[in-house]
Design a protein around this motif. Structure first.
Motif, PDB file in Angstrom:
ATOM      1  N   UNK A   6      -8.357  -4.475  -3.357  1.00 28.95           N
ATOM      2  CA  UNK A   6      -7.476  -3.803  -4.318  1.00 28.95           C
ATOM      3  C   UNK A   6      -6.795  -2.605  -3.699  1.00 28.95           C
ATOM      4  N   UNK A   7      -7.578  -1.793  -3.019  1.00 28.23           N
ATOM      5  CA  UNK A   7      -6.990  -0.560  -2.467  1.00 28.23           C
ATOM      6  C   UNK A   7      -6.088  -0.870  -1.264  1.00 28.23           C
ATOM      7  N   UNK A   8      -6.486  -1.866  -0.474  1.00 26.54           N
ATOM      8  CA  UNK A   8      -5.656  -2.231   0.691  1.00 26.54           C
ATOM      9  C   UNK A   8      -4.320  -2.800   0.209  1.00 26.54           C
ATOM     10  N   UNK A   9      -4.378  -3.694  -0.781  1.00 27.72           N
ATOM     11  CA  UNK A   9      -3.151  -4.305  -1.297  1.00 27.72           C
ATOM     12  C   UNK A   9      -2.260  -3.258  -1.961  1.00 27.72           C
ATOM     13  N   UNK A  10      -2.876  -2.324  -2.697  1.00 25.57           N
ATOM     14  CA  UNK A  10      -2.097  -1.289  -3.381  1.00 25.57           C
ATOM     15  C   UNK A  10      -1.284  -0.468  -2.377  1.00 25.57           C
ATOM     16  N   UNK A  11      -1.894  -0.192  -1.241  1.00 23.99           N
ATOM     17  CA  UNK A  11      -1.177   0.577  -0.212  1.00 23.99           C
ATOM     18  C   UNK A  11      -0.006  -0.229   0.337  1.00 23.99           C
ATOM     19  N   UNK A  12      -0.243  -1.539   0.548  1.00 21.32           N
ATOM     20  CA  UNK A  12       0.816  -2.374   1.141  1.00 21.32           C
ATOM     21  C   UNK A  12       2.010  -2.481   0.187  1.00 21.32           C
ATOM     22  N   UNK A  13       1.750  -2.620  -1.106  1.00 26.70           N
ATOM     23  CA  UNK A  13       2.857  -2.857  -2.051  1.00 26.70           C
ATOM     24  C   UNK A  13       3.330  -1.575  -2.750  1.00 26.70           C
ATOM     25  N   UNK A  14       2.698  -0.456  -2.437  1.00 28.38           N
ATOM     26  CA  UNK A  14       3.142   0.823  -3.008  1.00 28.38           C
ATOM     27  C   UNK A  14       2.753   0.999  -4.464  1.00 28.38           C
ATOM     28  N   UNK A  15       1.641   0.372  -4.879  1.00 23.04           N
ATOM     29  CA  UNK A  15       1.127   0.548  -6.236  1.00 23.04           C
ATOM     30  C   UNK A  15       0.002   1.581  -6.230  1.00 23.04           C
ATOM     31  N   UNK A  16      -0.369   2.046  -7.440  1.00 21.83           N
ATOM     32  CA  UNK A  16      -1.599   2.829  -7.568  1.00 21.83           C
ATOM     33  C   UNK A  16      -2.779   1.873  -7.554  1.00 21.83           C
ATOM     34  N   UNK A  17      -3.974   2.449  -7.463  1.00 24.31           N
ATOM     35  CA  UNK A  17      -5.185   1.631  -7.479  1.00 24.31           C
ATOM     36  C   UNK A  17      -6.164   2.225  -8.485  1.00 24.31           C
ATOM     37  N   UNK A  18      -6.776   1.360  -9.283  1.00 22.00           N
ATOM     38  CA  UNK A  18      -7.788   1.819 -10.246  1.00 22.00           C
ATOM     39  C   UNK A  18      -9.025   0.943 -10.145  1.00 22.00           C
ATOM     40  N   UNK A  19     -10.143   1.572  -9.765  1.00 22.49           N
ATOM     41  CA  UNK A  19     -11.414   0.846  -9.758  1.00 22.49           C
ATOM     42  C   UNK A  19     -12.094   1.126 -11.096  1.00 22.49           C
ATOM     43  N   UNK A  20     -12.146   0.110 -11.956  1.00 23.28           N
ATOM     44  CA  UNK A  20     -12.637   0.330 -13.323  1.00 23.28           C
ATOM     45  C   UNK A  20     -14.109   0.713 -13.351  1.00 23.28           C
TER      46      UNK A  20
END
Ligand SMILES: Nc1ncnc2c1ncn2[C@@H]1O[C@H](COP(=O)(O)OP(=O)(O)OP(=O)(O)O)[C@@H](O)[C@H]1O
Ligand SMILES: O=C(O)C1=C[C@@H](O)[C@@H](O)[C@H](O)C1
Ligand SMILES: [Mg+2]
Length: 173
Positions: A21-35
């Motif tokens: 989740x966090x790796x992909x968020x960085x690649x696509x420029x999204x935020x990341x939330x670990x519920x």
């Protein structure tokens, strides 16, 4: 209508929801939330303490409430593997994002986790281990998945690339 502009990762414990989740968020420029971390913050307790104090059903209730309250945009959300036990939560998450199932075989999960020691998981009465959880949950992950990605045999880097490519091909990001 709510904007469906998030990516929601589901799958077994150890499938890589938090890691990817966090790796992909960085690649696509999204935020990341670990519920899981949101649950801990809102309850002011560790996940294990909540499970110990409230039991599996109590934890699922807390998780359901926290997941139902998530209000984010352009965010990769990684709930815990038990999220699929909560119908309300899954309805809410599917309204705000594309549900992506990270599919990993039991063999591969065993190799990654080496059993369930040290990892808080929701184990209902009568369940003996990872194989029981796997058997019970697979139909739920399949039911909620809008996109399924087979992650067996991948490195973290390959899996992240596969996730981003699939999301891009599906027009989900
Ligand atoms: N291809 C891969 N993709 C993701 N993680 C991998 C991969 N190969 C090995 N791993 C390892 O597997 C583990 C995945 O754990 P992670 O905490 O991300 O799972 P999770 O799906 O978030 O589980 P939980 O439901 O408990 O939150 C990590 O230790 C990671 O390094
Ligand atoms: O799959 C599970 O049962 C769980 C996974 C963790 O991420 C936590 O959400 C919790 O410990 C339960
Ligand atoms: Mg996680």
């Amino acid at each position: 209508m709510v904007k469906k502009d998030n990516v929601i990762l589901i799958g077994m414990p150890g499938a890589g929801k938090s890691t990817l989740g966090i790796v992909a968020a960085k690649i696509i420029g999204y935020d990341f939330l670990d519920a899981d971390l949101l649950i801990q913050k809102q309850s002011d307790k560790t996940l294990q303490k909540i499970i110990d104090a409230m039991g599996p059903d109590g934890f699922i209730q807390v998780e359901n409430e926290v997941l139902c309250g998530i209000d984010v945009h352009r965010t990769v959300v990684s709930p815990g593997g038990s999220a699929v036990y909560s119908e309300d939560a899954m309805k809410h998450l599917s309204e705000i994002g594309t549900i992506v199932y990270l599919k990993v075989s039991l063999d591969e999960l065993m190799g990654r986790l080496g059993g369930l020691h040290e990892r808080g998981v929701v184990m209902k009465d009568g369940m003996g281990g990872l194989a029981d959880i796997y058997e019970e949950r697979i139909p739920l992950y399949e039911k909620y998945a809008e996109v399924t990605i087979d992650m067996d045999g991948t490195t973290v880097r390959e899996a992240a690339a596969k996730l981003v490519d699939t999301l891009s091909m599906r027009g989900a990001i």
